[in-house]
Write a protein that holds these residues in place. Structure first.
Motif, mmCIF file in Angstrom:
data_model
loop_
_atom_site.group_PDB
_atom_site.id
_atom_site.type_symbol
_atom_site.label_atom_id
_atom_site.label_comp_id
_atom_site.label_asym_id
_atom_site.label_seq_id
_atom_site.Cartn_x
_atom_site.Cartn_y
_atom_site.Cartn_z
ATOM 1 N N LEU A 143 0.852 -1.187 0.000
ATOM 2 C CA LEU A 143 0.000 0.000 0.000
ATOM 3 C C LEU A 143 0.889 1.238 0.000
ATOM 4 O O LEU A 143 1.658 1.453 0.919
ATOM 5 N N THR A 144 0.784 2.038 -1.045
ATOM 6 C CA THR A 144 1.626 3.229 -1.164
ATOM 7 C C THR A 144 0.874 4.516 -0.852
ATOM 8 O O THR A 144 1.494 5.522 -0.537
ATOM 9 N N ASP A 145 -0.449 4.490 -0.945
ATOM 10 C CA ASP A 145 -1.244 5.684 -0.685
ATOM 11 C C ASP A 145 -2.221 5.416 0.449
ATOM 12 O O ASP A 145 -3.282 4.823 0.234
ATOM 13 N N PRO A 146 -1.882 5.846 1.676
ATOM 14 C CA PRO A 146 -2.769 5.570 2.805
ATOM 15 C C PRO A 146 -4.119 6.283 2.708
ATOM 16 O O PRO A 146 -5.042 5.954 3.444
ATOM 17 N N ASN A 147 -4.252 7.230 1.798
ATOM 18 C CA ASN A 147 -5.524 7.928 1.605
ATOM 19 C C ASN A 147 -6.310 7.385 0.415
ATOM 20 O O ASN A 147 -7.402 7.861 0.134
ATOM 21 N N GLY A 148 -5.744 6.419 -0.270
ATOM 22 C CA GLY A 148 -6.408 5.854 -1.442
ATOM 23 C C GLY A 148 -7.392 4.754 -1.071
ATOM 24 O O GLY A 148 -7.557 4.398 0.098
ATOM 25 N N PRO A 149 -8.054 4.203 -2.075
ATOM 26 C CA PRO A 149 -9.083 3.198 -1.826
ATOM 27 C C PRO A 149 -8.548 1.903 -1.222
ATOM 28 O O PRO A 149 -9.284 1.156 -0.587
ATOM 29 N N GLY A 150 -7.281 1.638 -1.394
ATOM 30 C CA GLY A 150 -6.715 0.417 -0.843
ATOM 31 C C GLY A 150 -6.757 0.364 0.672
ATOM 32 O O GLY A 150 -6.831 -0.722 1.254
ATOM 33 N N MET A 151 -6.738 1.526 1.330
ATOM 34 C CA MET A 151 -6.693 1.535 2.791
ATOM 35 C C MET A 151 -7.928 0.886 3.407
ATOM 36 O O MET A 151 -7.818 0.109 4.344
ATOM 37 N N ARG A 152 -9.108 1.170 2.878
ATOM 38 C CA ARG A 152 -10.299 0.570 3.497
ATOM 39 C C ARG A 152 -10.306 -0.943 3.309
ATOM 40 O O ARG A 152 -10.781 -1.684 4.164
ATOM 41 N N HIS A 153 -9.727 -1.419 2.216
ATOM 42 C CA HIS A 153 -9.658 -2.860 1.992
ATOM 43 C C HIS A 153 -8.572 -3.498 2.859
ATOM 44 O O HIS A 153 -8.737 -4.624 3.331
ATOM 45 N N LEU A 154 -7.499 -2.781 3.065
ATOM 46 C CA LEU A 154 -6.459 -3.249 3.984
ATOM 47 C C LEU A 154 -7.056 -3.413 5.380
ATOM 48 O O LEU A 154 -6.845 -4.423 6.052
ATOM 49 N N MET A 155 -7.820 -2.407 5.810
ATOM 50 C CA MET A 155 -8.468 -2.468 7.119
ATOM 51 C C MET A 155 -9.512 -3.590 7.154
ATOM 52 O O MET A 155 -9.652 -4.283 8.161
ATOM 53 N N GLY A 156 -10.230 -3.775 6.053
ATOM 54 C CA GLY A 156 -11.213 -4.852 5.980
ATOM 55 C C GLY A 156 -10.566 -6.216 6.129
ATOM 56 O O GLY A 156 -11.066 -7.084 6.854
ATOM 57 N N TYR A 157 -9.448 -6.406 5.450
ATOM 58 C CA TYR A 157 -8.734 -7.680 5.563
ATOM 59 C C TYR A 157 -8.253 -7.882 6.989
ATOM 60 O O TYR A 157 -8.402 -8.955 7.569
ATOM 61 N N MET A 158 -7.664 -6.856 7.542
ATOM 62 C CA MET A 158 -7.129 -6.933 8.897
ATOM 63 C C MET A 158 -8.245 -7.274 9.882
ATOM 64 O O MET A 158 -8.072 -8.098 10.779
ATOM 65 N N LEU A 159 -9.374 -6.657 9.701
ATOM 66 C CA LEU A 159 -10.526 -6.909 10.557
ATOM 67 C C LEU A 159 -10.992 -8.361 10.427
ATOM 68 O O LEU A 159 -11.173 -9.066 11.422
ATOM 69 N N GLY A 160 -11.171 -8.786 9.192
ATOM 70 C CA GLY A 160 -11.660 -10.144 8.963
ATOM 71 C C GLY A 160 -10.672 -11.217 9.400
ATOM 72 O O GLY A 160 -11.025 -12.153 10.123
ATOM 73 N N ARG A 161 -9.454 -11.089 8.975
ATOM 74 C CA ARG A 161 -8.438 -12.105 9.309
ATOM 75 C C ARG A 161 -8.177 -12.132 10.810
ATOM 76 O O ARG A 161 -8.085 -13.202 11.415
ATOM 77 N N GLY A 162 -8.057 -10.966 11.407
ATOM 78 C CA GLY A 162 -7.786 -10.906 12.829
ATOM 79 C C GLY A 162 -8.877 -11.559 13.654
ATOM 80 O O GLY A 162 -8.610 -12.375 14.541
ATOM 81 N N TYR A 163 -10.130 -11.220 13.354
ATOM 82 C CA TYR A 163 -11.228 -11.796 14.113
ATOM 83 C C TYR A 163 -11.335 -13.301 13.862
ATOM 84 O O TYR A 163 -11.515 -14.084 14.783
ATOM 85 N N ARG A 164 -11.207 -13.686 12.610
ATOM 86 C CA ARG A 164 -11.338 -15.105 12.260
ATOM 87 C C ARG A 164 -10.284 -15.940 12.977
ATOM 88 O O ARG A 164 -10.574 -17.013 13.488
ATOM 89 N N GLU A 165 -9.064 -15.449 13.061
ATOM 90 C CA GLU A 165 -8.013 -16.185 13.762
ATOM 91 C C GLU A 165 -8.314 -16.301 15.251
ATOM 92 O O GLU A 165 -8.024 -17.314 15.855
ATOM 93 N N LEU A 166 -8.864 -15.256 15.826
ATOM 94 C CA LEU A 166 -9.209 -15.307 17.257
ATOM 95 C C LEU A 166 -10.349 -16.276 17.535
ATOM 96 O O LEU A 166 -10.318 -17.012 18.515
ATOM 97 N N ALA A 167 -11.346 -16.269 16.690
ATOM 98 C CA ALA A 167 -12.574 -17.002 16.974
ATOM 99 C C ALA A 167 -12.578 -18.430 16.436
ATOM 100 O O ALA A 167 -13.421 -19.230 16.843
ATOM 101 N N SER A 168 -11.681 -18.751 15.552
ATOM 102 C CA SER A 168 -11.688 -20.108 14.955
ATOM 103 C C SER A 168 -10.962 -21.110 15.815
ATOM 104 O O SER A 168 -10.160 -20.819 16.614
#
Length: 168
Positions: A143-168
């Motif tokens: 990710l080179t532009d923290p203000n670009g559209p990639g940031m929300r998807h980066l956060m989405g992945y982090m949210l999903g992967r992080g929670y899934r690892e905790l709860a699985s």
């Protein structure tokens, strides 16, 4: 010693069961998965507020042997992870980068990001103090532009992967 050998042999020969989120995702069916991914693409914050019908929750919980109170959160997490991966593959032209970056984080950073994800999935508000690993994760994913559209998807992945690892 013989008991240890038997346990090792069982571990090697016993097929691994799918992770709870894998089972739930597959059991939900293509139509439902596409509806969740569509919501992720148009309104990821709204996805965090999604509720599941009681009959769907019950049938998925039974099919996957998952407690009913975990079904919704695991599906939201899996949707966010899959939606972010699809964006990264399609729009960032960097297939697999999110997974590689996550795996490349220190365990301490992954623990922090999992804690953030757990609070964000449950109540929609992650604790900002748990985001120390975010810069390393973003850099590793390219990710080179923290203000670009990639940031929300980066956060989405982090949210999903992080929670899934905790709860699985």
């Amino acid at each position: 010693m013989a008991l240890v050998s038997v346990l090792i042999a069982l571990a090697i020969t016993t097929p691994a069961l799918p992770a709870p989120s894998d089972c739930l995702w597959n059991a939900a069916g293509e139509r439902q998965r596409q509806a969740w991914l569509s919501q992720y693409n148009t309104d990821p914050a709204g996805l965090l507020k999604t509720t599941l019908a009681a009959d769907l929750t019950a049938s998925l919980a039974a099919a996957c042997k998952v407690p009913g109170d975990k079904v919704r959160n695991l599906l939201v997490a899996r949707t966010m992870e899959n939606g972010a991966e699809a964006f990264w593959d399609r729009d960032m032209q960097n297939s697999g980068a999110l997974g590689r970056s996550w795996e490349g984080l220190s365990e301490a950073h992954r623990v922090q990001l999992r804690r953030w994800a757990a609070t964000a999935i449950v109540d929609g508000n992650g604790e900002e103090s748990e985001l120390d690993g975010l810069p390393a994760f973003a850099k590793g994913a390219g990710l080179t532009d923290p203000n670009g559209p990639g940031m929300r998807h980066l956060m989405g992945y982090m949210l999903g992967r992080g929670y899934r690892e905790l709860a699985s």
